[in-house]
Design a protein around this motif. Structure first.
Motif, mmCIF file in Angstrom:
data_model
loop_
_atom_site.group_PDB
_atom_site.id
_atom_site.type_symbol
_atom_site.label_atom_id
_atom_site.label_comp_id
_atom_site.label_asym_id
_atom_site.label_seq_id
_atom_site.Cartn_x
_atom_site.Cartn_y
_atom_site.Cartn_z
ATOM 1 N N SER A 41 0.676 -1.244 -0.069
ATOM 2 C CA SER A 41 0.074 0.123 0.173
ATOM 3 C C SER A 41 0.863 1.279 -0.007
ATOM 4 C CB SER A 41 -0.861 -0.053 1.177
ATOM 5 O OG SER A 41 -2.019 -0.955 1.225
ATOM 6 N N GLN A 52 -9.175 0.844 -0.826
ATOM 7 C CA GLN A 52 -9.715 -0.126 -0.271
ATOM 8 C C GLN A 52 -11.203 0.333 0.397
ATOM 9 O OE1 GLN A 52 -6.254 -1.594 1.850
ATOM 10 N NE2 GLN A 52 -7.169 -3.332 2.314
ATOM 11 N N ASP A 110 -6.482 -1.744 -4.652
ATOM 12 C CA ASP A 110 -5.888 -2.050 -3.535
ATOM 13 C C ASP A 110 -7.042 -2.989 -2.801
ATOM 14 O OD1 ASP A 110 -4.499 -2.833 -1.221
ATOM 15 O OD2 ASP A 110 -3.695 -0.668 -0.867
HETATM 16 MG MG MG Z 1 -2.169 -2.730 2.488
#
Ligand code: MG
Ligand code: ADP
Length: 502
Positions: free
Chosen positions: A46, A88, A169
């Motif tokens: 990330s 996310q 993600d």
């Molecule tokens: Mg992550």
């Protein structure tokens, strides 16, 4: 013919206080390619992508897009250079309309205050078509469409900024398998349009289905890049996990005794189904599964935060369910939550008040409250968990994340609870705090108490758990005990061995 390189990151690094989160990584993505970025939690995936999204102005190294060196020091600059991020947590606002979500910040202007509704709807429809949502009425509020549709709206929104590179993600953690297929169809169409796609996921089966190339990261470094056709489940897992970190927990011994709690047929429709397990005295039982497998939901339903549709909990000779957390606490079950800021701690109160809050009733019972006992408990806990600075009056929001987590742990250890459910007890804390918390868990179970551990940190599960049950899509699909619990066995089980077609 090989496709053009759309993105090239050269020797990029990003340091946080105390962590080199990304360490000299080279990463390349071509046009029309789905490039999977893999690695265990904390590997740096990330952070690498946030760098690309312009969230850090202090990264080092070079980033080239279409061959041009870019300084991606703000999200605006990243967007202008063609980076589209799909986070996310969905960034769409639930109450406003699809059209306003899609065109936020660039609604077509009319005279002054108002935007050109007709033109906006036309543009929105065009974007919705690109993600297979042509049937939606753009005037509907987001709250009236499904989670999967909202996710596709998020992609449409990013497409509206004309990206060259799209980063996803963990996009599928909340989707059903049909919805995943729907997303994949859109991803394939974007590939056809020559977009470069970076795809982060822990689902090996998904990776083998959708990715062309895989890069594995570990401890902030790039380990390997290979075409998907040249690797296997086993190879990937080995590269992600690296060397065993078992030595870290070398002094773990098992003290498992008789059954102390049992859950029978626990079901919350759509989240988890027919879940059965026993917890023994002295045992650390891990519930393992990928994000979205239903781990946290089970914990919340056991302690009465969320409802149950069926099933019971047997503890201390009583069988039933808990209507709320107070009832669960009364029967000796503590719940340390994933999100300590929201559910666990009173940030504007002192270390002492936080530790004592769950036992204050007991201390003051029948007017026999004795402040001396109470400061003794606090001092003991501060010492046991090495809370720093060791000042009972210190406000919790003035502590580091690791020390806040220790206070939360201390709060539960100070109660009479003989079962603790720990949900990601060391997420985001430094290695020192992690070791202290692990030591406290082992001390606690040594006394005959039981722990249910929910953790996506595989070394943590390997180091602490006596037994691990595997959860996939809300069902228990397996169990691993003792020495058999390894990072590879957990990863294989959580992904469903041999499911991918290679
Ligand atoms: Mg992550
Ligand atoms: P991944 O996405 O692969 O799970 P991350 O990029 O989130 O990994 O994290 C990499 C490392 O950087 C971890 O050790 C994590 O604790 C640390 N980290 C991530 N974000 C921050 C932050 N905002 N502040 C401090 N440390 C961070």
């Amino acid at each position: 013919m090989e496709k053009k390189i759309a993105l090239q990151m050269k020797n990029v690094s990003k340091r946080f206080p105390g962590t080199l989160a990304v360490d000299g990584v080279d990463f390349e993505v071509r046009e029309g390619e789905v490039h999977a970025l893999m690695g265990e939690n904390g590997a740096g995936k990330s952070t690498l992508m946030k760098m690309l999204a312009g969230l850090f102005n202090d990264y080092t190294g070079e980033i080239y897009i279409d061959g041009n060196l870019c300084k991606l020091h703000t999200p605006m600059l990243a967007k202008e250079h063609g980076v589209g991020m799909i986070y996310q947590e969905l960034s769409v606002a639930r109450r406003i309309s699809i059209v306003e979500n899609l065109l936020v910040g660039r609604l077509p202007k009319k005279n002054g205050l108002f935007y050109d509704k007709k033109e906006a709807v036309r543009q929105a429809k065009e974007l919705l078509e690109r993600v297979g949502l042509g049937y939606l009425d753009p005037n509907k509020p987001i709250s009236e469409i499904s989670q999967c549709e909202a996710q596709l709206v998020e992609i449409a929104k990013v497409l509206g900024t004309n990206p060259k590179i799209i980063v996803m993600d963990e996009p599928t953690s909340a989707l059903s398998s049909e919805e995943v297929q729907r997303l994949f169809k859109i991803i394939r169409a974007l590939k056809e349009q020559n977009l470069a796609i970076v795809y982060i996921s822990h689902h090996l089966a998904e990776i083998f289905e959708i990715a062309d190339t895989i890069t594995v990261m570990r401890d902030g470094r790039k380990i390997k890049t290979y075409p998907v056709s040249e690797t296997t489940n086993e190879q990937l897992i080995q590269d992600m996990v690296g060397k065993s970190v078992k030595e870290f927990y070398a002094n773990k011994e098992s003290h498992v005794g008789e059954t102390m709690m049992e859950v029978k047929d626990l079901t919350r429709w759509g989240f988890f189904h027919h879940v059965n397990f026993e917890l023994h005295r002295g045992e650390v039982l891990a519930i393992c599964g990928l994000a979205g497998s239903g781990r946290t939901e089970i914990a919340r339903s056991i302690v009465g935060v969320d409802p149950l549709d069926a099933g019971t909990i047997v503890k201390d000779g009583r069988e039933g369910t808990y209507k709320n957390m107070t009832m669960a606490i009364k029967s000796g079950i503590g719940y340390l939550t994933e999100d300590r800021k929201v559910m666990g701690l009173a940030l504007t109160q002192s270390i002492s008040d936080n530790i004592l809050v769950s036992i204050i009733d007991k201390l003051s019972k029948g007017g026999l409250y004795n402040p001396k006992d109470h400061s003794k408990i606090v001092e003991e806990k501060i010492e046991e968990l090495e809370i720093y600075p060791p000042q009972p009056g210190r406000l919790v929001n003035a502590l580091s994340g690791g020390n806040q987590q220790k206070v939360l742990m201390a709060k539960w250890l100070a109660t009479d609870a003989d079962v603790l459910i720990l949900d990601e007890p060391t997420r985001g804390v430094d290695i020192g705090a992690k070791q202290t918390i692990h030591k406290a868990v082992l001390e606690y179970t040594k006394k005959g108490n039981g722990v249910i551990l929910l953790s996506s940190d595989l070394p943590e599960v390997v180091g602490l758990a006596d037994r691990a049950i595997i959860l996939r899509e809300g069902y228990i699909t397996g169990e691993i005990t003792g020495e058999e619990i390894t990072e590879s066995s957990l990863l294989m089980a959580a992904n469903g061995e041999g499911k991918h077609v290679s």
